[in-house]
Design an enzyme around this catalytic site. Structure first.
Site, PDB file in Angstrom:
ATOM      1  N   ALA A 339      29.232  33.624  42.473  1.00 32.27           N
ATOM      2  CA  ALA A 339      28.955  34.047  41.104  1.00 32.27           C
ATOM      3  C   ALA A 339      27.787  35.025  41.099  1.00 32.27           C
ATOM      4  O   ALA A 339      26.869  34.927  41.915  1.00 32.27           O
ATOM      5  CB  ALA A 339      28.628  32.839  40.229  1.00 32.27           C
ATOM      6  N   VAL A 340      27.839  35.958  40.162  1.00 29.27           N
ATOM      7  CA  VAL A 340      26.802  36.978  39.994  1.00 29.27           C
ATOM      8  C   VAL A 340      26.377  36.981  38.531  1.00 29.27           C
ATOM      9  O   VAL A 340      27.233  36.918  37.625  1.00 29.27           O
ATOM     10  CB  VAL A 340      27.328  38.363  40.404  1.00 29.27           C
ATOM     11  CG1 VAL A 340      26.277  39.443  40.169  1.00 29.27           C
ATOM     12  CG2 VAL A 340      27.771  38.356  41.864  1.00 29.27           C
ATOM     13  N   GLU A 372      40.210  29.487  45.909  1.00 24.94           N
ATOM     14  CA  GLU A 372      41.084  29.327  44.746  1.00 24.94           C
ATOM     15  C   GLU A 372      40.567  30.211  43.619  1.00 24.94           C
ATOM     16  O   GLU A 372      39.351  30.401  43.486  1.00 24.94           O
ATOM     17  CB  GLU A 372      41.118  27.875  44.267  1.00 24.94           C
ATOM     18  CG  GLU A 372      41.827  26.909  45.191  1.00 24.94           C
ATOM     19  CD  GLU A 372      40.904  26.348  46.253  1.00 24.94           C
ATOM     20  OE1 GLU A 372      41.402  25.813  47.256  1.00 24.94           O
ATOM     21  OE2 GLU A 372      39.666  26.472  46.089  1.00 24.94           O
ATOM     22  N   ASN A 377      42.217  35.023  35.585  1.00 20.20           N
ATOM     23  CA  ASN A 377      40.990  35.771  35.876  1.00 20.20           C
ATOM     24  C   ASN A 377      41.342  37.078  36.581  1.00 20.20           C
ATOM     25  O   ASN A 377      41.217  37.225  37.797  1.00 20.20           O
ATOM     26  CB  ASN A 377      40.061  34.925  36.751  1.00 20.20           C
ATOM     27  CG  ASN A 377      38.647  35.485  36.809  1.00 20.20           C
ATOM     28  OD1 ASN A 377      38.423  36.662  36.497  1.00 20.20           O
ATOM     29  ND2 ASN A 377      37.697  34.669  37.208  1.00 20.20           N
ATOM     30  N   TYR A 384      39.206  40.218  44.793  1.00 21.18           N
ATOM     31  CA  TYR A 384      39.612  39.637  46.073  1.00 21.18           C
ATOM     32  C   TYR A 384      40.718  40.455  46.742  1.00 21.18           C
ATOM     33  O   TYR A 384      40.701  40.664  47.956  1.00 21.18           O
ATOM     34  CB  TYR A 384      40.059  38.196  45.880  1.00 21.18           C
ATOM     35  CG  TYR A 384      38.936  37.271  45.474  1.00 21.18           C
ATOM     36  CD1 TYR A 384      37.766  37.203  46.216  1.00 21.18           C
ATOM     37  CD2 TYR A 384      39.034  36.480  44.333  1.00 21.18           C
ATOM     38  CE1 TYR A 384      36.723  36.375  45.836  1.00 21.18           C
ATOM     39  CE2 TYR A 384      37.999  35.644  43.949  1.00 21.18           C
ATOM     40  CZ  TYR A 384      36.849  35.591  44.700  1.00 21.18           C
ATOM     41  OH  TYR A 384      35.824  34.777  44.330  1.00 21.18           O
TER      42      TYR A 384
END
Length: 421
Positions: A339-340, A372, A377, A384
Protein backbone atom coordinates in the site's frame (compact mmCIF):
# COMPACT_ATOMS: atom_id res chain seq x y z
CA UNK A 1 -3.89 -7.68 -57.54
CA UNK A 2 -2.65 -9.32 -54.31
CA UNK A 3 -0.36 -12.31 -54.27
CA UNK A 4 -0.99 -15.71 -52.69
CA UNK A 5 0.54 -16.66 -49.36
CA UNK A 6 0.67 -14.90 -46.00
CA UNK A 7 1.74 -11.32 -45.46
CA UNK A 8 2.50 -9.77 -42.08
CA UNK A 9 3.14 -6.06 -41.55
CA UNK A 10 5.33 -4.95 -38.61
CA UNK A 11 5.72 -1.45 -37.14
CA UNK A 12 8.49 -0.40 -34.73
CA UNK A 13 8.75 3.10 -33.24
CA UNK A 14 9.99 2.51 -29.67
CA UNK A 15 13.13 4.59 -30.29
CA UNK A 16 14.02 7.49 -32.58
CA UNK A 17 13.94 5.09 -35.55
CA UNK A 18 10.65 4.73 -37.39
CA UNK A 19 10.59 1.35 -39.12
CA UNK A 20 8.17 -0.83 -41.08
CA UNK A 21 8.71 -4.36 -42.34
CA UNK A 22 6.73 -6.75 -44.50
CA UNK A 23 7.23 -10.48 -44.06
CA UNK A 24 5.75 -12.62 -46.83
CA UNK A 25 5.62 -16.42 -47.00
CA UNK A 26 4.36 -18.76 -49.69
CA UNK A 27 4.67 -21.78 -47.40
CA UNK A 28 8.21 -22.65 -48.54
CA UNK A 29 10.21 -19.43 -48.75
CA UNK A 30 10.19 -16.12 -46.89
CA UNK A 31 10.71 -12.59 -48.14
CA UNK A 32 11.41 -9.74 -45.73
CA UNK A 33 11.25 -6.14 -46.94
CA UNK A 34 11.73 -3.07 -44.76
CA UNK A 35 12.03 0.70 -44.65
CA UNK A 36 13.32 2.89 -41.84
CA UNK A 37 13.88 6.53 -41.02
CA UNK A 38 15.77 7.93 -38.04
CA UNK A 39 14.08 11.16 -36.95
CA UNK A 40 12.72 11.75 -33.46
CA UNK A 41 9.27 13.29 -33.40
CA UNK A 42 8.32 12.39 -36.97
CA UNK A 43 6.84 8.94 -36.40
CA UNK A 44 3.22 10.05 -36.78
CA UNK A 45 3.91 11.75 -40.12
CA UNK A 46 6.22 9.08 -41.53
CA UNK A 47 4.70 5.75 -40.52
CA UNK A 48 1.65 5.38 -42.78
CA UNK A 49 3.38 6.74 -45.92
CA UNK A 50 6.20 4.24 -45.31
CA UNK A 51 3.63 1.43 -44.98
CA UNK A 52 2.06 2.36 -48.31
CA UNK A 53 5.47 2.66 -49.98
CA UNK A 54 6.51 -0.78 -48.76
CA UNK A 55 3.25 -2.39 -49.89
CA UNK A 56 3.61 -0.75 -53.30
CA UNK A 57 7.13 -2.15 -53.63
CA UNK A 58 5.75 -5.62 -52.93
CA UNK A 59 2.80 -5.22 -55.27
CA UNK A 60 0.33 -5.66 -52.41
CA UNK A 61 -2.70 -3.86 -51.08
CA UNK A 62 -3.59 -3.41 -47.44
CA UNK A 63 -6.38 -5.94 -47.97
CA UNK A 64 -3.73 -8.60 -48.74
CA UNK A 65 -2.36 -8.48 -45.20
CA UNK A 66 -3.07 -11.28 -42.71
CA UNK A 67 -1.96 -9.60 -39.47
CA UNK A 68 -0.35 -6.44 -38.15
CA UNK A 69 2.41 -6.46 -35.52
CA UNK A 70 3.93 -3.61 -33.58
CA UNK A 71 6.78 -3.13 -31.14
CA UNK A 72 4.87 -2.50 -27.92
CA UNK A 73 7.83 -1.25 -25.93
CA UNK A 74 9.01 -0.40 -23.45
CA UNK A 75 10.40 2.75 -25.02
CA UNK A 76 9.50 6.33 -25.87
CA UNK A 77 5.88 6.94 -24.90
CA UNK A 78 4.95 8.98 -27.98
CA UNK A 79 6.48 6.48 -30.39
CA UNK A 80 4.78 3.53 -28.71
CA UNK A 81 1.39 5.20 -28.94
CA UNK A 82 1.92 5.94 -32.63
CA UNK A 83 2.75 2.34 -33.56
CA UNK A 84 -0.04 0.93 -31.41
CA UNK A 85 -2.60 3.41 -32.75
CA UNK A 86 -1.70 2.78 -36.38
CA UNK A 87 -1.76 -0.99 -35.86
CA UNK A 88 -5.15 -0.80 -34.17
CA UNK A 89 -6.63 1.52 -36.79
CA UNK A 90 -5.51 -0.60 -39.73
CA UNK A 91 -6.54 -3.83 -38.03
CA UNK A 92 -10.02 -2.49 -37.20
CA UNK A 93 -10.54 -1.33 -40.78
CA UNK A 94 -9.28 -4.58 -42.32
CA UNK A 95 -10.68 -7.04 -39.79
CA UNK A 96 -7.23 -8.36 -38.88
CA UNK A 97 -5.62 -9.59 -35.66
CA UNK A 98 -2.83 -7.65 -33.94
CA UNK A 99 0.44 -9.05 -32.56
CA UNK A 100 2.17 -6.99 -29.84
CA UNK A 101 5.91 -7.73 -29.65
CA UNK A 102 8.17 -6.71 -26.75
CA UNK A 103 10.68 -4.33 -28.30
CA UNK A 104 13.54 -5.46 -26.04
CA UNK A 105 13.05 -9.03 -27.31
CA UNK A 106 13.29 -7.70 -30.86
CA UNK A 107 16.55 -5.94 -29.94
CA UNK A 108 17.98 -9.16 -28.47
CA UNK A 109 17.53 -10.95 -31.80
CA UNK A 110 19.78 -8.44 -33.57
CA UNK A 111 22.98 -9.62 -31.88
CA UNK A 112 24.95 -12.36 -33.65
CA UNK A 113 27.11 -13.51 -30.73
CA UNK A 114 27.07 -16.98 -29.21
CA UNK A 115 26.57 -16.07 -25.53
CA UNK A 116 23.69 -18.10 -24.03
CA UNK A 117 22.18 -15.14 -22.17
CA UNK A 118 21.45 -11.66 -23.54
CA UNK A 119 20.44 -8.78 -21.30
CA UNK A 120 19.02 -5.82 -23.20
CA UNK A 121 19.27 -2.36 -21.61
CA UNK A 122 17.50 0.52 -23.34
CA UNK A 123 17.82 4.18 -22.38
CA UNK A 124 14.73 5.27 -20.42
CA UNK A 125 16.06 8.80 -19.72
CA UNK A 126 16.37 10.29 -16.22
CA UNK A 127 19.35 7.99 -15.43
CA UNK A 128 17.15 4.90 -15.77
CA UNK A 129 17.03 1.99 -18.20
CA UNK A 130 14.49 -0.55 -19.39
CA UNK A 131 15.99 -4.01 -19.00
CA UNK A 132 14.97 -7.54 -19.98
CA UNK A 133 16.84 -10.82 -20.31
CA UNK A 134 16.64 -13.56 -22.95
CA UNK A 135 18.20 -17.01 -23.10
CA UNK A 136 18.96 -19.50 -25.87
CA UNK A 137 16.25 -22.11 -26.25
CA UNK A 138 16.38 -24.70 -29.00
CA UNK A 139 12.71 -25.53 -28.44
CA UNK A 140 11.56 -21.90 -28.83
CA UNK A 141 10.58 -20.88 -32.39
CA UNK A 142 12.68 -17.70 -32.29
CA UNK A 143 15.61 -19.45 -30.62
CA UNK A 144 15.39 -17.13 -27.59
CA UNK A 145 12.94 -17.15 -24.72
CA UNK A 146 12.29 -14.68 -21.91
CA UNK A 147 14.28 -15.15 -18.71
CA UNK A 148 13.22 -11.85 -17.14
CA UNK A 149 10.35 -9.62 -18.22
CA UNK A 150 11.06 -5.90 -18.82
CA UNK A 151 11.71 -3.84 -15.71
CA UNK A 152 12.80 -0.29 -14.96
CA UNK A 153 16.20 0.09 -13.25
CA UNK A 154 18.38 2.93 -12.10
CA UNK A 155 21.63 3.01 -14.06
CA UNK A 156 23.56 2.28 -10.87
CA UNK A 157 21.45 -0.85 -10.24
CA UNK A 158 22.14 -2.57 -13.56
CA UNK A 159 25.47 -4.21 -12.75
CA UNK A 160 24.43 -5.43 -9.26
CA UNK A 161 21.12 -6.70 -10.69
CA UNK A 162 22.85 -8.72 -13.41
CA UNK A 163 25.40 -10.20 -11.03
CA UNK A 164 22.75 -11.04 -8.44
CA UNK A 165 20.46 -12.89 -10.87
CA UNK A 166 22.88 -14.34 -13.42
CA UNK A 167 23.00 -17.74 -11.72
CA UNK A 168 19.22 -18.01 -11.80
CA UNK A 169 19.22 -17.23 -15.50
CA UNK A 170 22.05 -19.69 -16.22
CA UNK A 171 20.24 -22.71 -14.67
CA UNK A 172 23.41 -24.18 -13.22
CA UNK A 173 25.57 -23.43 -16.28
CA UNK A 174 28.36 -20.86 -16.39
CA UNK A 175 26.62 -17.51 -15.77
CA UNK A 176 27.88 -15.73 -18.90
CA UNK A 177 25.80 -12.68 -19.82
CA UNK A 178 26.11 -10.35 -22.78
CA UNK A 179 24.68 -6.86 -22.34
CA UNK A 180 23.47 -4.94 -25.36
CA UNK A 181 21.25 -1.98 -26.06
CA UNK A 182 21.42 1.77 -26.58
CA UNK A 183 21.74 2.43 -22.83
CA UNK A 184 25.35 1.26 -23.12
CA UNK A 185 25.99 4.28 -25.32
CA UNK A 186 23.88 6.68 -23.23
CA UNK A 187 25.48 5.64 -19.92
CA UNK A 188 29.03 4.43 -20.63
CA UNK A 189 29.79 4.33 -16.89
CA UNK A 190 27.06 1.75 -16.30
CA UNK A 191 29.30 -1.34 -16.47
CA UNK A 192 32.37 0.13 -14.85
CA UNK A 193 35.52 -1.55 -16.17
CA UNK A 194 33.63 -3.26 -19.00
CA UNK A 195 33.60 -0.04 -20.97
CA UNK A 196 34.64 -1.12 -24.47
CA UNK A 197 32.52 -3.00 -27.01
CA UNK A 198 33.19 -6.76 -26.88
CA UNK A 199 35.19 -6.35 -23.66
CA UNK A 200 34.51 -9.01 -21.02
CA UNK A 201 35.14 -9.41 -17.32
CA UNK A 202 35.04 -12.41 -14.99
CA UNK A 203 33.96 -11.57 -11.44
CA UNK A 204 34.97 -13.36 -8.27
CA UNK A 205 31.49 -14.90 -7.96
CA UNK A 206 31.92 -16.67 -11.31
CA UNK A 207 29.74 -14.31 -13.35
CA UNK A 208 31.16 -13.48 -16.77
CA UNK A 209 29.97 -10.23 -18.30
CA UNK A 210 30.50 -9.16 -21.89
CA UNK A 211 29.65 -5.81 -23.41
CA UNK A 212 27.76 -5.88 -26.70
CA UNK A 213 26.70 -3.13 -29.07
CA UNK A 214 24.16 -0.28 -28.62
CA UNK A 215 21.44 -2.18 -30.49
CA UNK A 216 17.78 -1.18 -30.69
CA UNK A 217 14.71 -3.02 -31.85
CA UNK A 218 14.03 -2.91 -35.58
CA UNK A 219 10.93 -3.66 -37.63
CA UNK A 220 12.59 -6.74 -39.19
CA UNK A 221 13.07 -8.55 -35.86
CA UNK A 222 9.61 -7.44 -34.70
CA UNK A 223 8.27 -9.12 -37.86
CA UNK A 224 10.25 -12.30 -37.16
CA UNK A 225 8.95 -12.62 -33.60
CA UNK A 226 5.44 -11.75 -34.73
CA UNK A 227 5.54 -14.45 -37.42
CA UNK A 228 6.26 -17.13 -34.82
CA UNK A 229 3.39 -15.81 -32.70
CA UNK A 230 1.07 -15.72 -35.73
CA UNK A 231 1.88 -19.33 -36.58
CA UNK A 232 0.87 -20.38 -33.05
CA UNK A 233 -2.28 -18.25 -33.01
CA UNK A 234 -0.91 -15.86 -30.39
CA UNK A 235 -2.74 -12.75 -31.57
CA UNK A 236 -5.13 -10.26 -29.95
CA UNK A 237 -8.12 -8.34 -31.31
CA UNK A 238 -7.36 -4.68 -32.07
CA UNK A 239 -9.10 -3.30 -28.98
CA UNK A 240 -6.85 -5.37 -26.70
CA UNK A 241 -3.58 -4.15 -28.20
CA UNK A 242 -1.69 -1.81 -25.87
CA UNK A 243 1.80 -0.38 -25.39
CA UNK A 244 3.96 -1.90 -22.68
CA UNK A 245 4.73 0.72 -20.03
CA UNK A 246 6.97 -0.20 -17.11
CA UNK A 247 7.41 3.28 -15.67
CA UNK A 248 4.79 4.42 -13.19
CA UNK A 249 4.84 8.05 -14.16
CA UNK A 250 6.99 10.50 -16.09
CA UNK A 251 5.50 13.92 -15.45
CA UNK A 252 2.90 15.65 -13.33
CA UNK A 253 -0.45 16.56 -14.90
CA UNK A 254 -1.58 20.16 -15.32
CA UNK A 255 -3.96 19.75 -12.38
CA UNK A 256 -1.16 18.47 -10.17
CA UNK A 257 1.06 21.40 -11.13
CA UNK A 258 -1.77 23.78 -10.22
CA UNK A 259 -1.72 22.15 -6.77
CA UNK A 260 1.95 23.07 -6.44
CA UNK A 261 3.55 19.77 -7.50
CA UNK A 262 6.13 20.67 -10.10
CA UNK A 263 8.99 19.12 -11.99
CA UNK A 264 9.60 15.46 -12.55
CA UNK A 265 8.30 13.04 -9.89
CA UNK A 266 11.34 10.83 -10.50
CA UNK A 267 13.49 13.69 -9.19
CA UNK A 268 11.87 13.51 -5.75
CA UNK A 269 14.07 12.65 -2.72
CA UNK A 270 15.60 9.17 -2.94
CA UNK A 271 13.30 6.33 -1.88
CA UNK A 272 14.74 4.31 0.99
CA UNK A 273 13.32 0.87 1.79
CA UNK A 274 14.04 -0.62 5.21
CA UNK A 275 12.60 -3.27 7.49
CA UNK A 276 9.37 -2.42 9.30
CA UNK A 277 9.66 -2.08 13.09
CA UNK A 278 7.16 -1.90 15.96
CA UNK A 279 7.49 1.88 15.81
CA UNK A 280 6.19 1.90 12.22
CA UNK A 281 3.03 -0.13 12.85
CA UNK A 282 0.61 2.70 13.63
CA UNK A 283 1.68 4.74 10.58
CA UNK A 284 1.49 1.67 8.33
CA UNK A 285 -1.99 0.89 9.69
CA UNK A 286 -3.04 4.49 8.99
CA UNK A 287 -1.92 4.18 5.35
CA UNK A 288 -3.75 0.85 5.10
CA UNK A 289 -6.95 2.44 6.46
CA UNK A 290 -6.66 5.30 3.95
CA UNK A 291 -6.57 3.02 0.91
CA UNK A 292 -8.55 -0.11 1.90
CA UNK A 293 -12.23 -0.59 2.67
CA UNK A 294 -11.46 -3.51 4.98
CA UNK A 295 -7.98 -2.71 6.30
CA UNK A 296 -5.63 -4.65 8.53
CA UNK A 297 -5.51 -3.40 12.10
CA UNK A 298 -2.43 -2.48 14.12
CA UNK A 299 -2.85 -5.83 15.83
CA UNK A 300 -2.69 -7.63 12.49
CA UNK A 301 0.55 -5.85 11.62
CA UNK A 302 1.99 -6.70 15.04
CA UNK A 303 1.09 -10.37 14.60
CA UNK A 304 2.73 -10.40 11.14
CA UNK A 305 5.99 -9.03 12.54
CA UNK A 306 5.96 -11.55 15.38
CA UNK A 307 5.32 -14.36 12.88
CA UNK A 308 8.48 -13.41 11.01
CA UNK A 309 6.86 -12.23 7.77
CA UNK A 310 8.95 -10.03 5.48
CA UNK A 311 7.84 -6.45 6.20
CA UNK A 312 9.29 -3.24 4.78
CA UNK A 313 8.49 0.45 4.64
CA UNK A 314 9.43 2.90 1.89
CA UNK A 315 10.54 6.32 3.16
CA UNK A 316 11.20 9.68 1.53
CA UNK A 317 12.50 12.58 3.53
CA UNK A 318 12.01 10.62 6.74
CA UNK A 319 8.30 10.02 6.09
CA UNK A 320 6.81 6.59 5.42
CA UNK A 321 5.24 6.60 1.94
CA UNK A 322 4.18 2.96 1.73
CA UNK A 323 4.78 -0.56 2.98
CA UNK A 324 4.77 -4.20 1.85
CA UNK A 325 4.38 -7.53 3.66
CA UNK A 326 5.41 -10.86 2.19
CA UNK A 327 5.19 -14.42 3.49
CA UNK A 328 7.96 -16.76 2.35
CA UNK A 329 6.82 -20.35 1.91
CA UNK A 330 9.20 -23.20 0.99
CA UNK A 331 8.26 -23.03 -2.70
CA UNK A 332 6.86 -19.54 -3.35
CA UNK A 333 6.69 -16.00 -1.99
CA UNK A 334 3.22 -14.63 -1.18
CA UNK A 335 2.72 -10.85 -1.31
CA UNK A 336 0.17 -10.25 1.44
CA UNK A 337 -0.09 -6.46 1.42
CA UNK A 338 1.32 -3.53 -0.48
CA UNK A 339 0.00 0.00 0.00
CA UNK A 340 1.07 3.57 -0.74
CA UNK A 341 -0.31 6.68 0.94
CA UNK A 342 -2.79 8.47 -1.38
CA UNK A 343 -0.66 11.59 -1.97
CA UNK A 344 2.35 9.44 -3.00
CA UNK A 345 0.61 7.10 -5.43
CA UNK A 346 1.73 6.87 -9.07
CA UNK A 347 5.17 8.21 -8.17
CA UNK A 348 7.18 4.98 -8.21
CA UNK A 349 6.81 4.01 -4.53
CA UNK A 350 4.66 0.96 -5.24
CA UNK A 351 7.00 -0.16 -8.01
CA UNK A 352 10.00 0.22 -5.73
CA UNK A 353 8.36 -1.84 -2.98
CA UNK A 354 7.33 -4.53 -5.43
CA UNK A 355 10.85 -4.76 -6.85
CA UNK A 356 12.21 -5.05 -3.32
CA UNK A 357 9.85 -7.95 -2.55
CA UNK A 358 10.88 -9.70 -5.78
CA UNK A 359 14.54 -9.27 -4.87
CA UNK A 360 13.94 -10.70 -1.40
CA UNK A 361 12.18 -13.73 -2.90
CA UNK A 362 15.03 -14.33 -5.35
CA UNK A 363 17.57 -14.01 -2.56
CA UNK A 364 15.78 -16.93 -0.86
CA UNK A 365 15.86 -18.99 -4.04
CA UNK A 366 12.08 -18.78 -4.58
CA UNK A 367 10.94 -18.99 -8.21
CA UNK A 368 7.73 -16.95 -8.11
CA UNK A 369 5.71 -14.30 -6.31
CA UNK A 370 1.94 -14.71 -5.94
CA UNK A 371 -0.78 -12.39 -4.66
CA UNK A 372 -4.55 -11.89 -4.52
CA UNK A 373 -6.38 -8.88 -5.90
CA UNK A 374 -10.04 -7.87 -6.16
CA UNK A 375 -11.45 -8.12 -9.74
CA UNK A 376 -13.09 -4.73 -9.14
CA UNK A 377 -9.73 -3.05 -8.44
CA UNK A 378 -8.90 -2.05 -12.01
CA UNK A 379 -5.97 0.18 -10.98
CA UNK A 380 -4.26 -2.63 -9.05
CA UNK A 381 -4.88 -5.14 -11.85
CA UNK A 382 -3.25 -2.82 -14.39
CA UNK A 383 -0.32 -2.20 -12.02
CA UNK A 384 0.41 -5.92 -11.59
CA UNK A 385 -0.14 -6.86 -15.23
CA UNK A 386 2.22 -4.13 -16.39
CA UNK A 387 4.86 -5.62 -14.10
CA UNK A 388 4.71 -9.17 -15.41
CA UNK A 389 1.96 -10.77 -13.29
CA UNK A 390 -0.66 -13.02 -14.89
CA UNK A 391 -3.78 -14.66 -13.49
CA UNK A 392 -3.39 -18.31 -12.45
CA UNK A 393 -6.61 -18.88 -10.51
CA UNK A 394 -9.48 -17.51 -8.45
CA UNK A 395 -10.51 -17.76 -4.81
CA UNK A 396 -14.31 -17.69 -4.40
CA UNK A 397 -15.78 -15.26 -1.85
CA UNK A 398 -12.31 -14.37 -0.58
CA UNK A 399 -12.80 -10.69 0.26
CA UNK A 400 -15.49 -9.02 2.41
CA UNK A 401 -17.56 -6.54 0.46
CA UNK A 402 -20.52 -4.71 1.95
CA UNK A 403 -22.79 -6.03 4.67
CA UNK A 404 -22.98 -9.79 4.15
CA UNK A 405 -21.64 -9.76 0.58
CA UNK A 406 -18.30 -11.26 -0.48
CA UNK A 407 -16.05 -10.71 -3.51
CA UNK A 408 -13.84 -13.21 -5.33
CA UNK A 409 -10.07 -12.81 -5.49
CA UNK A 410 -7.98 -13.20 -8.61
CA UNK A 411 -4.77 -15.11 -7.90
CA UNK A 412 -1.84 -13.67 -9.86
CA UNK A 413 1.72 -14.90 -10.26
CA UNK A 414 5.01 -13.58 -11.53
CA UNK A 415 7.82 -16.00 -12.37
CA UNK A 416 11.12 -14.71 -11.03
CA UNK A 417 13.75 -17.30 -11.87
CA UNK A 418 15.28 -18.71 -15.04
CA UNK A 419 13.08 -20.50 -17.52
CA UNK A 420 10.24 -17.98 -17.41
CA UNK A 421 8.67 -17.67 -20.86
Amino acid sequence: MGTAGHHLLALETSSSVCGVALLSSDGQAFRLRSLSHDATGEHAERLLPMVDELLEQAGLRRADLDAIAFGQGPGGFTGLRVACGVAQGMAFALGLPVIPVVSLHAAALRDDGDEPIRAVVQDARMSEVYAAVYGKAADHPSGWHTLHEPVLLDVSDVLPWVRRQARHWARGNTPAVKLLGDALEAYPQMLGEVAVADASRAFDDGVILRRGGPLRACAETVAQLAWHAFQRGHTVPPHQAAPLYVRDKVAYTTAEREQGRGGNPKARPALAIRGMTEADIDEAAAIESAVQSFPWTSGNFRDALQAGYGAWVACEGGRIQGFALTMFAPDVAHLLLIAVRPDAQRSGVGHGLLRHCEGQALARGLPALILEVRPSNAQALAFYRNRGFSQIGMRKDYYPKDRNAREDALVMEKKLGAGHV
